[in-house]
Design a protein around this motif. Structure first.
Motif, mmCIF file in Angstrom:
data_model
loop_
_atom_site.group_PDB
_atom_site.id
_atom_site.type_symbol
_atom_site.label_atom_id
_atom_site.label_comp_id
_atom_site.label_asym_id
_atom_site.label_seq_id
_atom_site.Cartn_x
_atom_site.Cartn_y
_atom_site.Cartn_z
ATOM 1 N N ILE A 15 0.993 -1.264 -0.102
ATOM 2 C CA ILE A 15 0.074 0.036 -0.137
ATOM 3 C C ILE A 15 0.893 1.265 0.097
ATOM 4 O O ILE A 15 1.711 1.462 0.853
ATOM 5 C CB ILE A 15 -0.897 -0.028 1.196
ATOM 6 C CG1 ILE A 15 -1.845 -1.205 1.240
ATOM 7 C CG2 ILE A 15 -1.664 1.296 1.154
ATOM 8 C CD1 ILE A 15 -2.754 -1.395 2.511
ATOM 9 N N SER A 58 0.986 5.535 -0.289
ATOM 10 C CA SER A 58 0.260 6.808 -0.146
ATOM 11 C C SER A 58 0.978 7.875 -1.165
ATOM 12 O O SER A 58 2.087 7.932 -1.031
ATOM 13 C CB SER A 58 0.180 7.320 1.268
ATOM 14 O OG SER A 58 -0.273 8.618 1.359
ATOM 15 N N TYR A 60 0.218 10.197 -9.200
ATOM 16 C CA TYR A 60 0.002 8.896 -9.635
ATOM 17 C C TYR A 60 0.211 8.540 -10.986
ATOM 18 O O TYR A 60 -0.347 9.041 -11.884
ATOM 19 C CB TYR A 60 -1.475 8.488 -9.240
ATOM 20 C CG TYR A 60 -1.990 7.196 -9.826
ATOM 21 C CD1 TYR A 60 -1.595 5.960 -9.171
ATOM 22 C CD2 TYR A 60 -3.056 7.079 -10.879
ATOM 23 C CE1 TYR A 60 -1.950 4.574 -9.751
ATOM 24 C CE2 TYR A 60 -3.550 6.048 -11.225
ATOM 25 C CZ TYR A 60 -2.974 4.745 -10.712
ATOM 26 O OH TYR A 60 -3.277 3.452 -11.289
ATOM 27 N N THR A 105 -8.185 3.946 -3.400
ATOM 28 C CA THR A 105 -9.009 4.519 -2.402
ATOM 29 C C THR A 105 -8.550 5.846 -2.188
ATOM 30 O O THR A 105 -7.560 6.141 -2.051
ATOM 31 C CB THR A 105 -9.301 3.705 -1.180
ATOM 32 O OG1 THR A 105 -8.033 3.561 -0.516
ATOM 33 C CG2 THR A 105 -9.698 2.436 -1.649
ATOM 34 N N ASN A 106 -9.415 6.729 -1.714
ATOM 35 C CA ASN A 106 -9.310 8.087 -1.236
ATOM 36 C C ASN A 106 -8.732 7.844 0.214
ATOM 37 O O ASN A 106 -9.130 7.142 1.152
ATOM 38 C CB ASN A 106 -10.405 8.991 -1.138
ATOM 39 C CG ASN A 106 -10.952 9.241 -2.677
ATOM 40 O OD1 ASN A 106 -10.189 9.567 -3.480
ATOM 41 N ND2 ASN A 106 -12.173 9.332 -2.727
ATOM 42 N N ASP A 107 -7.820 8.673 0.549
ATOM 43 C CA ASP A 107 -7.334 8.829 1.918
ATOM 44 C C ASP A 107 -8.173 9.693 3.021
ATOM 45 O O ASP A 107 -8.213 10.683 2.610
ATOM 46 C CB ASP A 107 -5.766 9.467 1.891
ATOM 47 C CG ASP A 107 -4.983 9.051 3.595
ATOM 48 O OD1 ASP A 107 -5.909 9.244 4.387
ATOM 49 O OD2 ASP A 107 -3.932 9.219 3.279
ATOM 50 N N LYS A 167 -4.857 13.048 -1.027
ATOM 51 C CA LYS A 167 -4.098 12.050 -1.124
ATOM 52 C C LYS A 167 -4.712 10.902 -1.592
ATOM 53 O O LYS A 167 -6.177 10.655 -1.259
ATOM 54 C CB LYS A 167 -3.118 11.831 -0.118
ATOM 55 C CG LYS A 167 -1.994 12.774 0.329
ATOM 56 C CD LYS A 167 -1.046 12.301 1.342
ATOM 57 C CE LYS A 167 0.048 13.336 1.575
ATOM 58 N NZ LYS A 167 1.078 13.336 0.428
ATOM 59 N N LYS A 211 -4.827 6.272 -1.690
ATOM 60 C CA LYS A 211 -3.701 4.986 -1.159
ATOM 61 C C LYS A 211 -4.099 4.185 -2.297
ATOM 62 O O LYS A 211 -5.048 3.821 -2.987
ATOM 63 C CB LYS A 211 -4.625 4.414 0.075
ATOM 64 C CG LYS A 211 -4.376 5.085 1.430
ATOM 65 C CD LYS A 211 -5.012 4.387 2.382
ATOM 66 C CE LYS A 211 -4.671 5.010 3.622
ATOM 67 N NZ LYS A 211 -5.428 4.306 4.914
ATOM 68 N N THR A 229 -3.090 0.344 -3.698
ATOM 69 C CA THR A 229 -2.816 -0.812 -3.131
ATOM 70 C C THR A 229 -2.577 -1.769 -4.274
ATOM 71 O O THR A 229 -3.452 -1.947 -5.247
ATOM 72 C CB THR A 229 -4.244 -1.570 -2.345
ATOM 73 O OG1 THR A 229 -4.739 -0.383 -1.239
ATOM 74 C CG2 THR A 229 -4.195 -2.805 -1.828
ATOM 75 N N ILE A 232 3.183 2.637 2.968
ATOM 76 C CA ILE A 232 2.597 2.905 4.456
ATOM 77 C C ILE A 232 2.277 1.662 4.910
ATOM 78 O O ILE A 232 2.221 1.518 6.087
ATOM 79 C CB ILE A 232 1.566 3.655 4.262
ATOM 80 C CG1 ILE A 232 0.430 3.396 3.461
ATOM 81 C CG2 ILE A 232 1.844 5.195 3.926
ATOM 82 C CD1 ILE A 232 -0.826 4.185 3.192
ATOM 83 N N ASP A 233 2.020 0.316 4.057
ATOM 84 C CA ASP A 233 1.845 -0.767 4.739
ATOM 85 C C ASP A 233 2.248 -1.886 3.583
ATOM 86 O O ASP A 233 2.317 -1.634 2.472
ATOM 87 C CB ASP A 233 0.248 -0.810 5.221
ATOM 88 C CG ASP A 233 0.223 -1.700 6.503
ATOM 89 O OD1 ASP A 233 1.065 -2.489 6.671
ATOM 90 O OD2 ASP A 233 -0.758 -1.708 7.086
ATOM 91 N N ASP A 260 -7.896 -2.396 2.396
ATOM 92 C CA ASP A 260 -7.318 -1.530 3.230
ATOM 93 C C ASP A 260 -8.493 -1.241 4.443
ATOM 94 O O ASP A 260 -8.564 -0.114 4.781
ATOM 95 C CB ASP A 260 -6.648 -0.264 2.671
ATOM 96 C CG ASP A 260 -5.875 0.200 4.175
ATOM 97 O OD1 ASP A 260 -5.505 -0.301 5.000
ATOM 98 O OD2 ASP A 260 -5.653 1.456 3.982
#
Length: 221
Positions: A131, A133, A139, A161-163, A169, A171, A173, A196-197, A220
């Protein structure tokens, strides 16, 4: 991946002249808490067991009970993503499917829709989830893919997805085909990408519970 492909033939529609007691019996047999209602081939909405219990009259006709989620439907040629979107908007476990003449064809359950969604995102494939950010303006999947492929790893699927903490920002994945992420992560970070993950999947046969867990991690949630 069109909606009509996932119609569940085991869930019958109720008619306005059916009685509440019969609806409850069908719900118990099928193990669902709501059923679709149609009249002369037209979808009217859904009726839930809670509404029937509130009326407390098993002889009451379905046509005399207020129905729910009359807008919870999609056309048969819509993608399974649209089924999930409509279900979420209406907070329903069932989505009706209509043809382009607005004739009722059947329903798709969320269980079937999520399973199809998971398959489309390669959730069952062994590998890992990463994942990132970033700002939406930064992008560029082709550039990210180039960096990942430079480490002999491929992107099986991607999801944006939206943060919720920063409206500027997103996300990103990524489902990758390799479980080892150390070199991929280092390469992305070297080129300014913020990871971030990540989730590394263990080899072996996944259970149904593992598949659901993989899907939730991918989204997420």
């Amino acid at each position: 991946m069109q909606a009509y492909e996932f119609i569940n033939s085991l869930i019958p529609p109720l008619k306005l002249t059916d009685r509440a007691g019969m609806a409850l019996s069908w719900m118990e047999e099928i193990r669902t808490d709501s059923l679709p209602v149609s009249d002369q081939g037209r979808f009217l909405g859904f009726i839930g067991d809670e509404v029937i219990f509130e009326h407390n009259d098993t002889n009451q006709l379905i046509g005399s009970i207020e129905l729910e989620a009359g807008a919870c439907w999609v056309y048969s040629d819509k993608h399974i993503y649209d089924v999930l979107r409509v279900a979420s908007e209406n907070q329903s476990n069932l989505v009706a499917v209509l043809d382009r003449e607005n004739s009722y064809l059947g329903v798709v359950t969320m269980e079937d829709a999520i399973a199809a969604f998971a398959d489309s995102l390669s959730i069952k494939s062994q590998g890992s989830v990463l994942i990132l950010s970033m700002n939406m303006t930064d992008y560029l999947l082709s550039e990210i893919s180039r960096l990942i492929e430079s480490e002999n790893t491929k992107i099986l699927s991607s999801f944006i997805t939206n943060d919720p903490l920063d409206p500027d920002k997103i996300k990103l994945t990524l489902k990758l085909d390799k479980a080892e992420l150390r070199h991929v992560k280092a390469t992305l970070e070297r080129f300014g990408h913020r990871v971030i993950d990540h989730y590394q999947e263990e080899t072996g046969i996944s259970s149904e519970e593992d598949r659901i867990g993989n899907l939730l991690r991918f989204l997420d949630i």
